[in-house]
Motif scaffolding. Structure first.
Motif, PDB file in Angstrom:
ATOM      1  N   TYR A   4      32.547  19.198   0.345  1.00 55.08           N
ATOM      2  CA  TYR A   4      32.854  20.391   1.136  1.00 55.08           C
ATOM      3  C   TYR A   4      33.945  21.205   0.464  1.00 55.08           C
ATOM      4  O   TYR A   4      34.684  20.695  -0.377  1.00 55.08           O
ATOM      5  CB  TYR A   4      33.310  19.988   2.545  1.00 55.08           C
ATOM      6  CG  TYR A   4      34.462  19.017   2.544  1.00 55.08           C
ATOM      7  CD1 TYR A   4      35.783  19.480   2.449  1.00 55.08           C
ATOM      8  CD2 TYR A   4      34.252  17.650   2.611  1.00 55.08           C
ATOM      9  CE1 TYR A   4      36.844  18.587   2.424  1.00 55.08           C
ATOM     10  CE2 TYR A   4      35.313  16.754   2.592  1.00 55.08           C
ATOM     11  CZ  TYR A   4      36.602  17.234   2.493  1.00 55.08           C
ATOM     12  OH  TYR A   4      37.644  16.354   2.462  1.00 55.08           O
ATOM     13  N   ASP A   5      34.023  22.489   0.844  1.00 48.43           N
ATOM     14  CA  ASP A   5      35.078  23.347   0.326  1.00 48.43           C
ATOM     15  C   ASP A   5      36.290  23.372   1.245  1.00 48.43           C
ATOM     16  O   ASP A   5      37.418  23.542   0.805  1.00 48.43           O
ATOM     17  CB  ASP A   5      34.532  24.769   0.138  1.00 48.43           C
ATOM     18  CG  ASP A   5      33.351  24.797  -0.817  1.00 48.43           C
ATOM     19  OD1 ASP A   5      33.550  24.420  -1.990  1.00 48.43           O
ATOM     20  OD2 ASP A   5      32.233  25.156  -0.399  1.00 48.43           O
ATOM     21  N   THR A  13      28.957  19.787   9.243  1.00 49.53           N
ATOM     22  CA  THR A  13      29.251  20.678   8.125  1.00 49.53           C
ATOM     23  C   THR A  13      28.409  21.933   8.254  1.00 49.53           C
ATOM     24  O   THR A  13      27.200  21.856   8.448  1.00 49.53           O
ATOM     25  CB  THR A  13      28.968  19.981   6.778  1.00 49.53           C
ATOM     26  OG1 THR A  13      29.719  18.764   6.730  1.00 49.53           O
ATOM     27  CG2 THR A  13      29.385  20.856   5.612  1.00 49.53           C
ATOM     28  N   GLU A  69      27.725  26.103   6.737  1.00 54.87           N
ATOM     29  CA  GLU A  69      27.898  26.908   5.539  1.00 54.87           C
ATOM     30  C   GLU A  69      28.269  28.329   5.936  1.00 54.87           C
ATOM     31  O   GLU A  69      27.588  28.947   6.750  1.00 54.87           O
ATOM     32  CB  GLU A  69      26.625  26.902   4.698  1.00 54.87           C
ATOM     33  CG  GLU A  69      26.910  27.239   3.244  1.00 54.87           C
ATOM     34  CD  GLU A  69      25.723  26.947   2.336  1.00 54.87           C
ATOM     35  OE1 GLU A  69      25.250  25.793   2.343  1.00 54.87           O
ATOM     36  OE2 GLU A  69      25.279  27.885   1.654  1.00 54.87           O
ATOM     37  N   GLY A 118      28.418  30.957   1.740  1.00 58.27           N
ATOM     38  CA  GLY A 118      28.206  30.108   0.571  1.00 58.27           C
ATOM     39  C   GLY A 118      29.202  28.965   0.416  1.00 58.27           C
ATOM     40  O   GLY A 118      29.130  28.214  -0.549  1.00 58.27           O
ATOM     41  N   GLU A 119      30.112  28.815   1.369  1.00 56.20           N
ATOM     42  CA  GLU A 119      31.089  27.729   1.282  1.00 56.20           C
ATOM     43  C   GLU A 119      30.805  26.670   2.347  1.00 56.20           C
ATOM     44  O   GLU A 119      30.467  26.993   3.475  1.00 56.20           O
ATOM     45  CB  GLU A 119      32.499  28.273   1.468  1.00 56.20           C
ATOM     46  CG  GLU A 119      32.797  29.408   0.501  1.00 56.20           C
ATOM     47  CD  GLU A 119      34.228  29.398   0.050  1.00 56.20           C
ATOM     48  OE1 GLU A 119      34.555  28.546  -0.801  1.00 56.20           O
ATOM     49  OE2 GLU A 119      35.006  30.226   0.543  1.00 56.20           O
ATOM     50  N   LYS A 120      30.938  25.427   1.917  1.00 55.91           N
ATOM     51  CA  LYS A 120      30.694  24.321   2.849  1.00 55.91           C
ATOM     52  C   LYS A 120      31.956  24.011   3.646  1.00 55.91           C
ATOM     53  O   LYS A 120      32.995  23.699   3.084  1.00 55.91           O
ATOM     54  CB  LYS A 120      30.263  23.077   2.072  1.00 55.91           C
ATOM     55  CG  LYS A 120      28.835  23.146   1.564  1.00 55.91           C
ATOM     56  CD  LYS A 120      28.274  21.746   1.365  1.00 55.91           C
ATOM     57  CE  LYS A 120      26.792  21.798   1.028  1.00 55.91           C
ATOM     58  NZ  LYS A 120      26.586  22.403  -0.327  1.00 55.91           N
TER      59      LYS A 120
END
Ligand code: GDP
Ligand code: MG
Length: 203
Positions: free
Chosen positions: A6-7, A50, A52, A55-57
């Motif tokens: 993940y981000d 999780t 999105e 574009g970021e997790k």
């Protein structure tokens, strides 16, 4: 392969009176279920989902208050490192709305306790000037996001808390406000996604 899939990772804690629908909101969001006639306790501390966003997790760790919904019974460890609190009431239950200031006091007290704990640890409690500065810095840096949620909007005919009243309350407390139905899945996704966006913005 990376260990971190993940981000961002955020901890979200749900609080509010028993019966307002916290567990159902978490279940609806994480599992897509509305469990009918389900017991008060789910027996786990948190659920993970999780999502999105651009574009970021974003990994959300969502803590439910499994049967501890009395003031000051929720331990500090529960709030510790929370990034956001979802304070929930039931739009068909005036009493759950009237308890909100008490919940806010609890949150405030928790924050103060944290500061004192930190300062005692640093052994600078005697220095009043440092204490004041540290408190201000701490509160400023903590960035705890508060969301007020009025749940059970599918029961609009039994509404006891006018929407405007709740909006005014939320605005006065600098909280975001949303009305949801865990049962009909109204605004539940939006609640957590909006919150995730806000958390990313503040991160
Ligand atoms: P908690 O104590 O805050 O965790 O509340 P629960 O999630 O256990 O829900 C308490 C009761 O309210 C249960 O009987 C649920 O079925 C019901 N409930 C929860 N959310 C909703 C909702 O959005 N609409 C309706 N009509 N009932 C709900
Ligand atoms: Mg519950």
């Amino acid at each position: 392969m990376s260990m971190e899939d993940y981000d961002y990772l955020f901890k979200i804690v749900l609080i509010g009176n028993a019966g307002v629908g916290k567990t159902c909101l978490v279940r609806r969001f994480t599992q897509g279920l509305f469990p009918p006639g389900q017991g008060a306790t789910i027996g786990v501390d948190f659920m993970i989902k999780t999502v999105e966003i651009k574009g970021e997790k974003v990994k959300l760790q969502i803590w439910d208050t499994a049967g501890q919904e009395r003031f000051r019974s929720i331990t500090q460890s529960y709030y510790r490192s929370a990034n956001a609190l979802i304070l929930t009431y039931d739009i068909t239950c005036e009493d759950s709305f009237r308890c909100l200031p008490e919940w806010l006091r609890e949150i405030e007290q928790y924050a103060n306790n944290q500061v004192v704990t930190i300062l005692v640890g640093e052994n600078i409690r005697h220095n009043f000037f440092l204490l004041v500065i540290s408190c201000a810095l701490y509160v400023w840096s903590r960035n705890l996001i508060l969301v007020l949620v009025g749940n059970k909007i599918d029961l609009a005919d039994k509404r006891e808390v006018h929407r405007q009243r709740a909006e005014d309350f939320a605005e006065a407390q600098s909280m975001l406000y949303l009305e949801t139905s865990a049962k009909e899945s109204d605004n539940v996704e939006k609640l957590f996604l909006d919150l995730a966006c806000e958390l990313i913005r503040e991160a």
